[in-house]
Design an enzyme around this catalytic site. Structure first.
Site: not given
Length: 360
Positions: A273, A302, A320
């Site tokens: 993360r 994000e 991602h």
């Protein structure tokens, strides 16, 4: 007592496992698809007589946040107030979009009769809302993403590809900045399923593999060396790969001190993360050359990406992509749905997240 079947709510994308869902819940529960365009409509649907009335469990995908937001205090409270929702089966290994502490604290025994009107009497776990995730289902896909980032950073492959696409064949790509993978030291922060899978992948070169976790792993092979501190892991790593969940105690776990403990010219890879790293400290280290490059698949905010990261052509940046393939996504969907099915059938699903295991 109600004679109707309990209902489960599909909240977010279910792309690959429609037939599996039908088979898993046949004769056990009715499937309801969340069609709310916004949070207000979703919350209204949870009320008595609403379109989601009678839901006992929720399959959740992060894509639901695009319409109703994350599962924060407001949503968890609304789910708890139904008196029927007792399980959230999250699709994904990371579950930072769910307020799990709120889930654990939302016990309400006054709704026991309501639960028993919809579910078998053996379902006695009525305190709070349980949350499961899909560990294991994401291990291979995320580890291979990390492997790509490790190789591309060490060899400057992504940088070189940019020059080819721009019509300036290898211009500016200096072999003096690149290294073979073989013989380099990979430091793994968090030797869970993903970290262990990555360790096995890089051992094929071989790379030297060291790791640091809260506890020494019983599953670690003999060639995977445990170090007893994060500082030592940073000092010895040519490449530091992060594989820890995002919790309050892991925010900026890798900060200025840890980055400066690393060798000059080392690399950081992050598929965990974004907030696990102090992004500003990382960018400073890139700017002054202490870090050679970073390989990132995750970012603190994000889908926004700090534009300063784009200033360093040697960085390898992915949007991602960790589990963006149909095989892993089907596996994740089926695993999350199976956890929900097991809760309905047996009174207890699998893959309960660590923060809630002590509540059983």
């Amino acid at each position: 007592m109600s004679s109707r079947q309990p209902r489960i709510l599909i909240c977010g994308n279910l792309v690959w496992a429609h037939e599996e869902a039908r088979q898993l819940f046949s004769g056990l529960a009715d499937i309801v698809v969340m069609n709310s365009p916004n949070r207000a409509d979703f919350l209204a649907g949870l009320k008595t007589g609403g379109k989601y009335d009678g839901v006992v469990g929720v399959y959740r995908h992060n894509s639901s946040a695009d319409r109703i937001g994350v599962f924060d205090e407001e949503i968890i409270d609304a789910l708890a107030e139904t008196g029927t929702v007792k399980w959230i089966a999250h699709n994904g290994a990371g579950y930072d979009q769910i307020d799990v502490s709120r889930c654990a604290n939302k016990g309400n025994c006054t709704h026991m009769s309501c639960i028993r009107g919809l579910l078998p009497n053996k379902l006695t776990s009525t305190l709070g809302i349980n949350v499961s995730n899909t560990p294991g289902a994401v291990d291979d896909a995320t580890a291979t993403t990390a492997l790509y980032l490790v190789i591309s950073c060490l060899r400057n492959y992504a940088w070189a590809e940019q020059t080819l696409r721009q019509g300036v064949f290898k211009e500016g790509v200096n072999p003096g900045r690149a290294h073979d993978v073989t013989g380099r030291t990979l430091g793994i922060l968090g030797l869970g399923g993903i970290g262990l899978r990555l360790a096995h992948l890089v051992h094929a070169f071989p790379m030297r593999v060291i790791y640091y976790s809260r506890n020494k792993s019983a599953n670690a092979p003999e060639w995977c060396e445990y170090v007893d501190s994060l500082e030592k892991l940073c000092r010895e790593s040519d490449v530091l790969s992060l594989h820890v969940p995002l919790r309050a105690e892991t925010v900026h776990l890798v900060g200025e001190k840890e980055i400066r403990a690393m060798k000059k010219g080392s690399i950081i890879v992050n598929t965990a993360r974004g907030k696990v790293i102090d992004e500003e400290a990382m960018i400073r280290a890139l700017a002054d050359g202490h870090l050679s490059s970073v390989g990132l698949d995750v970012y603190p905010n994000e889908p926004l990406v700090n534009p300063r990261l784009l200033e360093f052509p040697q960085n390898v940046l992915l949007p991602h992509m960790g589990t963006e393939n149909q095989d892993s996504q089907r596996h994740m969907e089926v695993r999350a749905l199976t956890n929900l099915r097991d809760f309905l059938r047996d009174g207890q699903g699998n893959d309960l997240i660590p923060e809630l295991r002590s509540k059983l």
